[in-house]
Enzyme design. Structure first.
Site, mmCIF file in Angstrom:
data_model
loop_
_atom_site.group_PDB
_atom_site.id
_atom_site.type_symbol
_atom_site.label_atom_id
_atom_site.label_comp_id
_atom_site.label_asym_id
_atom_site.label_seq_id
_atom_site.Cartn_x
_atom_site.Cartn_y
_atom_site.Cartn_z
ATOM 1 N N ASP A 1 -61.484 -57.197 37.597
ATOM 2 C CA ASP A 1 -60.136 -56.788 37.215
ATOM 3 C C ASP A 1 -59.554 -55.703 38.116
ATOM 4 O O ASP A 1 -58.346 -55.658 38.317
ATOM 5 C CB ASP A 1 -60.071 -56.360 35.751
ATOM 6 C CG ASP A 1 -61.234 -55.490 35.322
ATOM 7 O OD1 ASP A 1 -61.953 -54.957 36.196
ATOM 8 O OD2 ASP A 1 -61.435 -55.343 34.102
ATOM 9 N N ASP B 1 -67.102 -45.776 31.801
ATOM 10 C CA ASP B 1 -67.620 -46.902 31.026
ATOM 11 C C ASP B 1 -69.125 -47.033 31.014
ATOM 12 O O ASP B 1 -69.673 -47.652 30.103
ATOM 13 C CB ASP B 1 -67.017 -48.241 31.492
ATOM 14 C CG ASP B 1 -65.513 -48.290 31.361
ATOM 15 O OD1 ASP B 1 -64.989 -47.783 30.365
ATOM 16 O OD2 ASP B 1 -64.867 -48.830 32.270
#
Length: 797
Positions: free
Chosen positions: A76, A512
């Protein structure tokens, strides 16, 4: 990536990436390209620091239907990769994207020419909202991604927007490779090219722009409010029609993000369109796969994903008979634990009645895969549940698979203890029924190799998995799943330090996936634990006592968002307490390790006892970035909204200095104090709309002068001085004399030497540091391509 924010998410190898993106249509940079710099160029060799096995969301995997072994993966925010069967590694393709074009490092869709396996197309662009002002583009390669041509689009593309796993949006007509279709976002509809992707026109007759958007999180939320649009296109290659002088596929099917009417068809080569009769409503087709028998299989969900977990079904549409059949797998044994919709779906090209489908977000206990060999009449799931716990709860997962992860991505346990849950587990095993590591989540791309029914790849929110014995599932055998992401480094890096002593040359804070202590740059490791952070944001070592290290982040274990190490990052201890609301932000260690200062949205605080107690500082605003002087243990610095602050009492009080012309509010800036020199500070940042560049202060931040030939910069860091020099080497991602690149200065910023070439640009460099023990070595973090390290060519062996 998991994060949707610009700064984090979804934050080189030597073959495959040659781009020099500009505004024009054509960009082909030769392999021998060297940068032009007014102050010189030193050749470097760059490679990834191995975190290992991904680190972010893999929303798309595309196999070639004409060349065995050829497969691409898209991320992404971190570019695209091509798998190299010879080395067993994924080769990054877009490392040549430079900082001014960082938006083009996100890949929304990939299409491989079904007649010419050398030709591949990428639809690139990361955001459709105000986070970028750059439109998207089509990148076309005639050599499997070694070089690209760029064709700009008149609208934005959103590889890191909601619904990014739906697709593929870019498709090539199998009966005429000149003809491509592109599904777009933001109400722009369906577009078509008839010249191999060079020019595009909107398909004016297509009636549905895909108005659905995810629920907005807050007033003014332009990220979730953007319409998802037209999400996939598929052709029936069995029939053709002539349109003018073009022979094209007659029947085309298009999926859109519109719960009222989400499947459209054309029976005249794309001239007119009608909604497919009797289709499901209230849901949207994430994927539509047409088998060789003319059956269109569709996975439906009420949400666009990839985070949201809606409800949904699996349907098949007989395109010949015009009939629908609901083939949703029977509820999994975990149905009572929460519903789910479907995402990834694949049809075995060699066995058109064999399908694998995945739940999109069955967050707990795990993703569920279902497989049918009879077109959906009966299904098997990849794990079952045993209710044999004598206490009744929890039940146990009984897997029909095993995962090999430790050699490639040991961090996939996320700091937990590995656990395979079986019916023989003791009730004391409280980690069950959720296995560690998990089979996955956010599974949108799930692809069976068209040349090998045993080979399947699938992307998750963290990595890419694969199996080479998929058909063992059919005889109740064990499916061997392994991390298949060697070479993919997709993390978004927030901060790096390189201590001057100790086992580790590098320690990272990563979005993350927390952060890592890198004892070996070429071997993967587990996450820094005790505490584990969901996202690490900042870390620091004590300059005069480098075994003392502190790190901060968010989402920490048991709510602990700060950790301390007294052995150079080998082991950690959470702070005994933290300020109310203390999360993320920046942290600074006193030069001797006697105290730390933590700046976050909750305010600026200091502690003299490793986080047992905290006291609010005064004078510096909440959200200020903080750093320590590298000589004087009582000096700390802060920066916020264009104002520089100094503390001379160990962070108890800060006072604004008179420094002016620094980057103002709402711009990005980083600053660091120079090792071995009290009051010596460097600051980099700004924006094209305000001031931009590098500033230097010799007097503790009371005044700064702007480095005259640095036009712009985003990072600043220090490394070991050059031979016969005393001042640390400086490193920066900057624009010097009009040329963007990675630069080193050996003479305190008087001259700058570019050390990267046009093949190794990495789009967004988020943080940088040299190595204080190895002259010339540089480490930098990226927003989606992990951590890169570089050495002068003459010194790397």
């Amino acid at each position: 990536m998991f994060s949707k924010i610009l700064s984090a998410c979804s934050f080189s190898r030597f073959g495959g990436s040659i781009l020099a993106l500009g505004a024009a249509a054509i960009l082909i940079a030769p392999f021998s390209a060297s940068p032009a710099s007014a102050q010189g160029y030193t050749p470097y060799r760059f490679d990834n620091v191995v975190i290992g096995g991904g680190g972010g969301f893999i929303p798309g995997i595309v196999f070639s239907t004409t060349e065995p072994g050829l497969v691409y993966a898209r991320t992404d925010i971190g570019g695209a990769y091509r798998f190299d069967p010879g080395s067993g590694r994924w080769i990054p393709l877009l490392d040549g994207i430079d900082f001014p074009n960082w938006n083009l490092s996100g890949v929304e869709s990939i299409a491989i020419d079904p007649h010419d396996s050398q030709r591949v197309y990428l639809a690139v662009g990361t955001y459709t909202n105000e986070w970028t002002n750059q439109n998207g583009a089509i990148l076309r390669s005639s050599n499997q991604g070694h070089t690209f041509q760029r064709f700009d689009l008149p609208f934005k593309v959103g590889s890191n927007m909601p619904g990014r796993g739906m697709g593929e949006r870019l498709a090539i007509d199998p009966n005429n490779p000149k003809v491509l279709y592109l599904g777009t976002r933001s109400g722009h509809g369906l577009w078509r090219s008839t010249d191999f992707g060079e020019t595009w026109l909107q398909v004016a007759s297509f009636p549905d722009n895909g108005p659905y958007h995810e629920p907005v999180a807050y007033p003014g939320d332009t990220y979730d409010a953007d319409p998802i649009g037209v999400v996939w296109v598929t052709f029936d290659p069995r029939t053709t029609v002539n349109i003018g002088n073009r022979r094209v596929s007659k029947n085309i099917y298009v999926g859109v993000a519109d719960p009222a009417s989400s499947l459209w068809q054309s029976t005249d080569g794309g001239q007119t369109w009608t909604a497919v009769p009797n289709q499901p409503t209230g849901v949207m087709p994430h994927h539509g796969r047409l088998s060789s028998t003319g059956i269109l299989y569709l996975s439906y969900n009420t949400n666009a994903g990839p985070y949201t977990a809606g409800a949904g079904d699996v349907w098949k549409y007989d395109t010949g008979a015009g009939s629908w059949t609901k083939i949703t797998p029977p509820p999994a044994d975990v149905a009572s634990w929460g519903g789910y919709g479907f995402g990834g779906l694949s049809v075995d090209a060699q066995r058109p009645n064999t399908i694998v489908v995945a739940t999109l977000n069955s967050w707990w206990p795990d993703v569920v895969f279902f497989r049918t060999q009879d077109g959906g009449n009966s299904w098997k799931q990849i794990w079952t549940v045993s209710w044999t716990n004598p206490n009744g709860w929890p039940p146990y997962i009984v897997p029909n698979y095993q995962i090999d992860y430790a050699s490639v991505a040991p961090w996939l346990t996320f700091g937990g203890t590995p656990a395979t849950c079986t019916s023989s587990d003791s009730p004391a095993n409280t980690s069950c029924p959720q296995p560690t590591p998990k089979l996955g989540w956010m599974v949108e791309s799930l692809e069976i190799d068209p040349f090998d029914s045993n080979h399947m790849l699938y992307g998750t929110g963290a990595t890419l998995y694969g199996t080479k014995n998929l058909t063992a599932w059919d005889t109740n055998g064990v499916v061997n799943i392994k991390v298949a992401a060697v070479g993919i480094e997709e993390t978004a890096v927030q901060d790096l330090i390189s201590p001057p002593a100790g086992t580790a040359h590098l320690i990272s804070a990563v979005a993350d996936v927390g952060g890592f202590t890198h004892n070996d740059l070429k071997k993967p490791s587990v996450m820094d634990a005790n505490p584990v952070f969901a996202t690490g944001t900042s870390l620091d070592y004590a300059e005069l006592n480098p075994s003392f290290i502190v790190r901060v982040g968010s989402g920490g274990t048991n709510g602990a968002n700060i950790g301390f190490s007294s052995d150079g990052g080998q082991t950690w201890t959470p702070g005994a307490s933290q300020p109310s609301g203390g999360s993320a932000g920046t942290v600074a260690a006193a030069a001797d390790g006697s105290r730390v200062v933590w700046g976050s949205g909750a305010g600026v605080f200091f502690s003299t006892d490793k986080g047992t107690t905290w006291t609010a500082s005064t004078g510096a605003p909440a959200g200020a970035s903080v750093r320590s002087d590298r000589v004087n243990p009582l000096k700390f610095y802060a920066f916020a909204n264009g104002t520089f602050y100094i503390s001379k009492d160990g962070g108890q009080t800060f006072a604004a200095t008179a420094a002016s012309n620094l980057p103002p509010a709402n711009t990005s800036a980083q600053f660091k104090a120079t090792p071995g020199r009290e009051g010596d500070i460097w600051l980099a940042g700004g924006s094209t709309k305000t001031v931009y560049g590098i500033w230097h202060s010799w007097d503790g931040g009371n005044s700064f002068f702007k480095v005259w030939d640095v036009d712009a910069a985003t990072t600043i860091g220090f490394g070991k001085p050059a031979p016969f020099h005393r001042y640390p080497a400086l490193y920066s991602s900057a624009q010097v004399d009009g040329d963007w690149g990675v630069y080193r200065s050996d003479d305190a910023g008087f001259t700058w030497i570019r050390i990267n070439d046009d093949r190794h640009q990495y789009a967004q460099i988020t943080t940088i540091t040299g190595d204080p023990r190895v002259y010339g070595r540089v480490y930098f973090g990226t927003n989606g391509r992990g951590i890169i390290y570089g050495d002068p060519v003459s010194s790397r062996h």
